[in-house]
Design a protein around this motif. Structure first.
Motif, PDB file in Angstrom:
ATOM      1  N   GLY A 178      45.419  37.542  25.451  1.00 15.75           N
ATOM      2  CA  GLY A 178      45.892  36.486  26.332  1.00 15.75           C
ATOM      3  C   GLY A 178      45.089  36.418  27.615  1.00 15.75           C
ATOM      4  N   GLU A 179      45.153  35.281  28.252  1.00 15.12           N
ATOM      5  CA  GLU A 179      44.430  35.034  29.503  1.00 15.12           C
ATOM      6  C   GLU A 179      45.395  35.134  30.674  1.00 15.12           C
ATOM      7  OE1 GLU A 179      42.491  31.227  31.874  1.00 15.12           O
ATOM      8  OE2 GLU A 179      42.625  31.192  29.677  1.00 15.12           O
ATOM      9  N   VAL A 180      45.049  35.938  31.647  1.00 18.57           N
ATOM     10  CA  VAL A 180      45.914  36.139  32.800  1.00 18.57           C
ATOM     11  C   VAL A 180      46.106  34.822  33.558  1.00 18.57           C
ATOM     12  CG1 VAL A 180      44.081  36.699  34.439  1.00 18.57           C
ATOM     13  CG2 VAL A 180      46.341  37.704  34.720  1.00 18.57           C
ATOM     14  N   MET A 181      47.305  34.619  34.100  1.00 27.27           N
ATOM     15  CA  MET A 181      47.603  33.412  34.874  1.00 27.27           C
ATOM     16  C   MET A 181      47.122  33.656  36.299  1.00 27.27           C
ATOM     17  SD  MET A 181      51.408  33.029  33.209  1.00 27.27           S
ATOM     18  CE  MET A 181      51.917  31.618  34.163  1.00 27.27           C
ATOM     19  N   ALA A 182      45.912  33.239  36.549  1.00 23.73           N
ATOM     20  CA  ALA A 182      45.220  33.598  37.790  1.00 23.73           C
ATOM     21  C   ALA A 182      45.940  33.083  39.022  1.00 23.73           C
ATOM     22  CB  ALA A 182      43.788  33.059  37.749  1.00 23.73           C
ATOM     23  N   GLU A 183      46.685  32.010  38.904  1.00 23.69           N
ATOM     24  CA  GLU A 183      47.361  31.416  40.056  1.00 23.69           C
ATOM     25  C   GLU A 183      48.325  32.388  40.722  1.00 23.69           C
ATOM     26  OE1 GLU A 183      49.745  27.219  40.966  1.00 23.69           O
ATOM     27  OE2 GLU A 183      49.755  28.107  38.961  1.00 23.69           O
ATOM     28  N   LEU A 184      48.862  33.331  39.950  1.00 20.24           N
ATOM     29  CA  LEU A 184      49.847  34.265  40.479  1.00 20.24           C
ATOM     30  C   LEU A 184      49.224  35.366  41.315  1.00 20.24           C
ATOM     31  CD1 LEU A 184      52.088  34.590  37.311  1.00 20.24           C
ATOM     32  CD2 LEU A 184      52.779  33.617  39.492  1.00 20.24           C
ATOM     33  N   PHE A 185      47.912  35.442  41.368  1.00 16.95           N
ATOM     34  CA  PHE A 185      47.243  36.521  42.091  1.00 16.95           C
ATOM     35  C   PHE A 185      46.617  36.037  43.399  1.00 16.95           C
ATOM     36  CE2 PHE A 185      47.563  37.785  37.723  1.00 16.95           C
ATOM     37  CZ  PHE A 185      47.942  39.119  37.797  1.00 16.95           C
ATOM     38  N   SER A 186      47.040  34.873  43.838  1.00 18.92           N
ATOM     39  CA  SER A 186      46.556  34.370  45.128  1.00 18.92           C
ATOM     40  C   SER A 186      47.157  35.206  46.248  1.00 18.92           C
ATOM     41  CB  SER A 186      46.951  32.898  45.320  1.00 18.92           C
ATOM     42  OG  SER A 186      46.428  32.118  44.265  1.00 18.92           O
ATOM     43  N   ALA A 187      46.320  35.539  47.205  1.00 18.39           N
ATOM     44  CA  ALA A 187      46.776  36.340  48.351  1.00 18.39           C
ATOM     45  C   ALA A 187      47.450  35.410  49.346  1.00 18.39           C
ATOM     46  CB  ALA A 187      45.600  37.080  48.980  1.00 18.39           C
ATOM     47  N   VAL A 188      48.754  35.186  49.151  1.00 17.12           N
ATOM     48  CA  VAL A 188      49.464  34.215  49.983  1.00 17.12           C
ATOM     49  C   VAL A 188      49.547  34.675  51.427  1.00 17.12           C
ATOM     50  CG1 VAL A 188      51.635  32.962  50.257  1.00 17.12           C
ATOM     51  CG2 VAL A 188      50.774  33.496  47.973  1.00 17.12           C
TER      52      VAL A 188
ATOM     53  N   SER B 104      41.941  34.824  48.318  1.00 13.66           N
ATOM     54  CA  SER B 104      42.727  34.375  47.173  1.00 13.66           C
ATOM     55  C   SER B 104      41.844  34.166  45.954  1.00 13.66           C
ATOM     56  CB  SER B 104      43.466  33.069  47.531  1.00 13.66           C
ATOM     57  OG  SER B 104      44.391  33.284  48.569  1.00 13.66           O
ATOM     58  N   VAL B 105      40.708  33.542  46.147  1.00 17.61           N
ATOM     59  CA  VAL B 105      39.808  33.294  45.020  1.00 17.61           C
ATOM     60  C   VAL B 105      39.278  34.612  44.480  1.00 17.61           C
ATOM     61  CG1 VAL B 105      37.666  32.173  44.312  1.00 17.61           C
ATOM     62  CG2 VAL B 105      39.187  31.035  45.927  1.00 17.61           C
ATOM     63  N   LEU B 106      38.977  35.573  45.362  1.00 15.47           N
ATOM     64  CA  LEU B 106      38.479  36.867  44.922  1.00 15.47           C
ATOM     65  C   LEU B 106      39.553  37.628  44.140  1.00 15.47           C
ATOM     66  CD1 LEU B 106      36.237  38.960  44.869  1.00 15.47           C
ATOM     67  CD2 LEU B 106      37.073  39.807  47.089  1.00 15.47           C
ATOM     68  N   ALA B 107      40.826  37.516  44.577  1.00 16.36           N
ATOM     69  CA  ALA B 107      41.919  38.175  43.855  1.00 16.36           C
ATOM     70  C   ALA B 107      42.064  37.587  42.455  1.00 16.36           C
ATOM     71  CB  ALA B 107      43.220  38.039  44.643  1.00 16.36           C
ATOM     72  N   GLN B 108      41.944  36.279  42.339  1.00  7.12           N
ATOM     73  CA  GLN B 108      42.025  35.647  41.021  1.00  7.12           C
ATOM     74  C   GLN B 108      40.859  36.082  40.134  1.00  7.12           C
ATOM     75  OE1 GLN B 108      42.499  31.396  41.336  1.00  7.12           O
ATOM     76  NE2 GLN B 108      43.970  31.554  43.027  1.00  7.12           N
TER      77      GLN B 108
ATOM     78  N   GLU C  10      32.676  31.559  48.062  1.00  4.33           N
ATOM     79  CA  GLU C  10      33.840  30.974  47.390  1.00  4.33           C
ATOM     80  C   GLU C  10      33.435  30.097  46.216  1.00  4.33           C
ATOM     81  OE1 GLU C  10      37.709  28.143  48.371  1.00  4.33           O
ATOM     82  OE2 GLU C  10      36.487  28.965  50.015  1.00  4.33           O
ATOM     83  N   ALA C  11      32.390  29.254  46.406  1.00  6.10           N
ATOM     84  CA  ALA C  11      31.940  28.382  45.316  1.00  6.10           C
ATOM     85  C   ALA C  11      31.406  29.192  44.145  1.00  6.10           C
ATOM     86  CB  ALA C  11      30.865  27.424  45.838  1.00  6.10           C
ATOM     87  N   ALA C  12      30.668  30.267  44.464  1.00  8.33           N
ATOM     88  CA  ALA C  12      30.152  31.117  43.387  1.00  8.33           C
ATOM     89  C   ALA C  12      31.279  31.825  42.654  1.00  8.33           C
ATOM     90  CB  ALA C  12      29.170  32.130  43.968  1.00  8.33           C
ATOM     91  N   LEU C  13      32.325  32.215  43.392  1.00 11.08           N
ATOM     92  CA  LEU C  13      33.475  32.860  42.740  1.00 11.08           C
ATOM     93  C   LEU C  13      34.181  31.880  41.796  1.00 11.08           C
ATOM     94  CD1 LEU C  13      35.045  35.028  45.598  1.00 11.08           C
ATOM     95  CD2 LEU C  13      34.064  35.842  43.446  1.00 11.08           C
ATOM     96  N   GLN C  14      34.266  30.622  42.193  1.00 11.94           N
ATOM     97  CA  GLN C  14      34.863  29.620  41.315  1.00 11.94           C
ATOM     98  C   GLN C  14      34.066  29.496  40.024  1.00 11.94           C
ATOM     99  OE1 GLN C  14      37.636  28.154  41.464  1.00 11.94           O
ATOM    100  NE2 GLN C  14      38.315  28.277  43.593  1.00 11.94           N
ATOM    101  N   THR C  15      32.741  29.607  40.127  1.00 11.16           N
ATOM    102  CA  THR C  15      31.911  29.560  38.926  1.00 11.16           C
ATOM    103  C   THR C  15      32.174  30.772  38.038  1.00 11.16           C
ATOM    104  OG1 THR C  15      30.191  28.364  40.145  1.00 11.16           O
ATOM    105  CG2 THR C  15      29.550  29.422  38.080  1.00 11.16           C
ATOM    106  N   VAL C  16      32.327  31.947  38.653  1.00 16.91           N
ATOM    107  CA  VAL C  16      32.632  33.156  37.880  1.00 16.91           C
ATOM    108  C   VAL C  16      33.983  33.031  37.188  1.00 16.91           C
ATOM    109  CG1 VAL C  16      33.110  35.625  38.070  1.00 16.91           C
ATOM    110  CG2 VAL C  16      31.183  34.638  39.297  1.00 16.91           C
ATOM    111  N   ILE C  17      34.952  32.485  37.916  1.00 15.77           N
ATOM    112  CA  ILE C  17      36.284  32.289  37.314  1.00 15.77           C
ATOM    113  C   ILE C  17      36.186  31.387  36.091  1.00 15.77           C
ATOM    114  CG2 ILE C  17      38.513  31.173  37.704  1.00 15.77           C
ATOM    115  CD1 ILE C  17      38.455  32.241  40.551  1.00 15.77           C
ATOM    116  N   THR C  18      35.418  30.327  36.204  1.00 18.08           N
ATOM    117  CA  THR C  18      35.248  29.408  35.069  1.00 18.08           C
ATOM    118  C   THR C  18      34.594  30.125  33.887  1.00 18.08           C
ATOM    119  OG1 THR C  18      35.039  27.546  36.596  1.00 18.08           O
ATOM    120  CG2 THR C  18      34.232  27.231  34.348  1.00 18.08           C
TER     121      THR C  18
END
Length: 983
Positions: free
Chosen positions: A341-351, A359-363, A418-426
């Motif tokens: 399964g794929e982790v629900m990354a939204e739940l790991f945001s550093a609120v 937040s993006v790094l935590a995801q 941050e933009a590079a992290l978004q690419t890694v997440i994808t």
């Protein structure tokens, strides 16, 4: 040929078929390889150090825990739209008012008032949508195999790595309450448990009330880290009443109150998870892969802020197994080894951190740990099974390598990336989703997340029942046309009918008679087709409402009318059997089976009617009478089954239903036996002898008879020997039909009445075209056997069954056992199997009637002549005149060798027709094994056909054995008669 040789040869043929089915099954229905490896905190999911914020934290393993406690509320069969709010009426559109909408109002209030604390998802379950498979997926993160669906009767301990094992290994206190399926899946894993029986789908409240009794005190005690409550009322309400019943609104409102009570008791370090393991169809069933079955609700809530953004207008769709890696990392646990399964990354945001980069790094960190774990599992599984697609495997390897390198590089310079992290997440998400897709397509894993083309599946399933009716109707029309043309169009010289034809009247009446039988049979088939079930996802097809039990009806007057019609069908069935036995005179016998037909069958009808009355109104019974109703619901079905078993034992013990009278005969008569279809009308009838019936017996005892000739022995009149075989068969089928009928919904009794009427008409139609020979061989035409087998399949569909798992009538397991079966699994499986394959069993047991009925129908065409008086009686013993008497089934005893051969040929023909059906299913499943519909249509059809073949072969064996038992009893009866005459 000896009788035992016939039975042994049929057993050998059946064994060959069984071996072929087992061989094909072992190669086609493969099971998934389950790895026993386990993840641990001491071994990171991949090479290198643990990533950011994974060390030095309390209760940290691969990643620092975000929550100390979790309350998991599993509401069985919580379909996604059950959690949706009741939308306001839009002008110009028809109002939508469904009992289940808007009943979970607390979820919507929390989403509106605390948008950063809660989220509602549409959770997509993976078929098969049976509870045990869903629990395995919700704890292991893996996907079930197709063959796992059969183990829903018996749950076995999970050997794969799972969340419960990780929790107990970490020293967490896990408290469970609810469905006792968890006890078998996780034996000894809970620090405290309150198990309740889960299999009684008619009980809506016992499990839920038991949970509510312990839920709040346990939460207040604080002696827990993970609290799991598995409610069953919604699922049972769907099975019993369907989702559109007012009772569903009550159960959902009750669940809403439970959620409110839990929310009020939550602490800041606690996460609430409300989830459904699967959905349900419009009829309340589940097990397949329709949209309503795989669509479940998932609601997450925390007293502290959990999400950076407010919830979207339309809930996000997530795979159900995504909950496993998400919960593992939120609790600071290793992700189970076999999770895909794929982790629900939204739940790991550093609120709590206002920097978006954190937040993006935590995801990205959560996804990276998840990808490492999946990559490790993929390599381990590939080394053990070596069956994954090579090209796709290499592509995913390269994708993971690139994403991993990009992530580790960004860790060295986290600022401004941050933009590079978004690419890694994808990239990481693409890898995780690619692995899951590859596992789904693996030919050995046989995982069931194929989204099927609805049009093809619906057309196939619906068309199959129609094709059966079409083929059966065509065969009937062919028989009618053959008989009609024989009587109307052939030249007069070709109209000669054999002397012992089933219809000895004029040929012009033969075609008309056959035409009437054919029209009546086609009408019955059309009426039976009204009791049909459609696939849930077919909008243009509507299932018959008559398939639902009377308890699901709301209107009291309509329920009473239907109940009267059902009881009327029972009485009509009983009256038809008694009239048939009286018409052929077998009801006059003083034998125990006949006495049971007179008194036992009415008691069975009375018990069935009383049980229906109780089951249809059990929820409306006053509280002071509920204990009595519950006790009667146990006693009545068991009493009916006990009476049926007693009747069958009596029939096997004394199967000869013949009335014999003895008087002093004339000295010239030595042995007098008359198979008249009614009582004797004159002394000449008593003195009349039909020696050809007992020729083989007279030759054996000729010497003895000569020695006792001068003693003036008794004259014996024996009535209804001509129907002794068919009378036993009809009695046995009736005794089998009543307990099988009890396992179905009340209104299916009308189908059983049509079943008997169809069989009667088909037998008469076939008898009209089968000539009867004196000395054999006796054969049954192929078209007769084919029509009989097709009628069994047609009745299978007419009783609300389909060869797919969601349409299995699970309620049959609780007939006579409303409290469940405890740890027993074979008895509920037997009851559900008897319900599913009732038509196969009845038609297989009744198959010998195809051979017997033409002989039985001989009396209908016989021309009774006026009985002569005086000396004319002497002239009636001539050979030509003797042949004109209706000997019926006693002709079979003139040639016992041909009789046994005929039984063997009939059995082989029936097995051949059934074998052709299962061969076609096996070929379809094999040829189309790469087709998208293989697990939707072809594999289930093969499984049902294989089980139907096994049931039919056993029933055929029992039917032939009963005929041979009657034949042996008739021989013993003759021997005793001769010995009595000698004395």
């Amino acid at each position: 040929m000896q009788k035992i040789s016939v039975l042994l040869f049929l057993v050998w043929v059946c064994f060959l078929f069984y071996a072929g089915i087992a061989l094909f099954t072992s190669g086609f229905l493969l099971t998934r390889l389950e790895l026993t490896n386990h993840s641990s905190c001491q071994e990171p999911p991949g090479p290198g150090p643990l990533p950011w914020r994974s060390q030095g934290e309390p209760r940290a393993c691969w990643m620092a825990s975000r929550f100390s406690r979790v309350v998991l509320v599993l509401i069985d069969a919580l379909r996604f739209d059950f959690a949706q709010p009741q939308r306001s009426h839009v002008p110009g559109e028809p109002p939508v008012s469904l009992p289940f909408l808007g009943k979970l109002g607390s979820l919507q209030r929390i989403l509106e008032t605390q948008p950063h604390h809660a989220r509602l998802y549409q959770s997509k379950a993976d078929p098969p949508t049976t509870t045990m498979q869903r629990l395995k997926a919700l704890t292991t993160g893996s996907l079930p195999t197709f063959i796992d669906a059969g183990s829903n009767f018996a749950s076995y301990a999970i050997v794969e790595d799972n969340l419960i094992k990780q929790l107990t290994s970490a020293g967490r206190r896990v408290v469970f309450m609810g469905d006792d399926t968890w006890k078998d899946l996780f034996p000894g894993a809970f620090s405290q448990a309150f198990f309740f029986s889960s299999f009684n789908v008619r009980d809506l409240h016992t499990v839920d009330n038991g949970i509510m009794e312990h839920l709040y005190p346990t939460m207040d005690s604080g002696e827990w880290d993970v609290l799991i409550a598995h409610f069953l009322g919604v699922d049972h309400c769907g099975h019993k009443h369907g989702p559109h019943h007012p009772e569903m609104a009550k159960k959902l409102s009750q669940m809403d109150q439970v959620i409110q009570g839990i929310v009020e008791r939550l602490e800041n370090d606690t996460l609430l998870v409300v989830i459904g393991d699967h959905g349900m169809t419009k009829s309340g069933d589940h097990g397949g892969d329709s949209e309503l079955e795989i669509s479940a609700a998932l609601f997450l809530y925390s007293p502290t802020a959990l999400f950076l953004r407010a919830p979207p207008e339309e809930p996000e769709v997530v795979p159900q197994i995504s909950l496993v890696p998400t919960l593992a990392l939120l609790l600071g646990l290793p992700i189970p080894f076999g999770n895909i399964g794929e982790v629900m990354a939204e739940l790991f945001s550093a609120v709590e951190d206002s920097q978006p980069h954190s937040s993006v790094l935590a995801q990205a960190t959560a996804l990276y740990l998840n990808a490492q774990q999946v990559f490790r599992f993929l390599h381990t599984y590939s080394a053990a099974a070596q069956d994954l697609q090579v090209e796709e495997f290499h592509r995913l390897n390269n994708l993971f390598s690139k994403a991993s390198a990009d992530y580790l590089r960004l860790l060295q310079s986290p600022q401004g990336a941050e933009a590079a992290l978004q690419t890694v997440i994808t990239e990481l998400q693409e890898f995780l989703r690619g692995v899951r897709a590859m596992c789904i397509e693996s030919p050995v894993l046989l995982l069931l997340l194929i989204r099927f083309a609805a049009f093809f599946s619906d057309s196939f399933v619906v068309a199959e029942a129609r094709a059966i009716r079409f083929l059966l109707g065509s065969l009937i029309l062919l028989l009618v046309a053959q008989l009609h043309w024989e009587g109307k169009l052939l030249p007069p010289k070709l109209l000669t009918i054999p002397r012992f034809s089933a219809q000895t009247g004029p040929s012009r009446h033969k075609g008309t008679h056959a035409l009437g039988l054919g029209v009546g049979l086609l009408l019955c088939i059309r009426l039976a087709g009204l009791f049909h079930r459609c696939p849930e996802e077919t909008p243009a097809c509507h299932s018959s409402p008559w398939l639902s039990p009377l308890a699901s009806m709301v209107g009291g007057r309509a329920k009473n009318l239907w109940y009267g019609a059902c009881v009327g069908a029972l009485v009509a069935l009983l009256a038809a059997v008694r009239l048939w036995l009286r018409r052929y005179g077998n009801l006059k016998s003083p034998e125990p089976p006949v006495l049971f037909v007179r008194w036992g069958l009415p008691l069975m009808v009375l018990g069935t009617a009383a049980y229906w009355a109780l089951s249809s109104g059990a929820d409306e019974a006053p509280p002071r009478l509920r204990a009595l109703v519950t006790g009667a619901s146990v006693v009545l079905p068991r009493a009916v089954a006990g009476l049926a078993a007693s009747g069958l034992l009596l029939l096997l013990w004394r199967p000869v239903t013949v009335l014999a009278k003895a008087t002093m005969g004339a000295p010239r008569m030595r042995t007098v036996l008359t198979p008249f279809s009614g009582p004797p009308t004159s002394q000449a009838d008593l003195d009349y002898v039909v020696p050809q019936i007992y020729r083989h017996m007279q030759e054996e005892i000729r010497g003895r008879l000569e020695r006792t000739k001068s003693q003036g022995p008794l004259t014996v009149a024996a009535y209804q020997l001509g129907s002794v075989y068919s009378a036993a068969m009809v009695t046995a089928l009736t005794l089998l039909a009543f307990p099988l009928l009890l396992l179905h919904a009340e209104r299916i009794s009308l189908v059983f009445l049509l079943l008997f009427l169809q069989s009667f008409l088909l037998l008469h139609l076939l008898a009209a075209g089968i000539p009867i020979t004196t000395s054999g061989p006796f054969t049954v035409p192929w078209q007769a056997v084919s029509a009989w087998a097709l009628m069994a399949t047609q009745t299978f569909y007419s009783t609300g069954h389909q060869p797919v798992f969601p349409t299995i009538h699970w309620h049959a397991a609780f007939v006579g056992f409303p409290e469940g079966h405890g740890s027993s699994t074979w008895l509920p499986a037997l009851l559900v199997g008897a319900n599913t394959f009732a038509s196969h069993l009845l038609f297989a047991v009744g198959c010998p009637l195809l051979l017997l009925w033409p002989f039985l129908c001989e009396s209908q065409g016989s021309q009774k002549r006026r009985q002569p008086h005086g000396n004319e009686a002497e002239a009636r013993v001539g050979p030509e005149e003797e042949e004109e008497e209706p000997l019926m089934e006693m002709r079979l005893r003139d040639a016992p060798h041909h009789f046994n051969v005929a039984l063997l040929q009939l059995g082989l023909k029936y097995l051949f027709v059934l074998g052709i059906q299962i061969l076609a299913c096996a070929l379809a499943a094999s040829i189309l094994r790469r087709h998208l519909m293989v697990w939707k249509v072809f594999a289930p059809k093969f499984i049902f056909e294989a089980m139907g073949f096994i049931v039919s072969s056993v029933g055929l064996f029992l039917g032939l054995a009963l005929v041979m038992r009657v034949d042996g009893a008739v021989s013993s009866w003759f021997q005793q008669l001769v010995l009595a005459q000698q004395r």
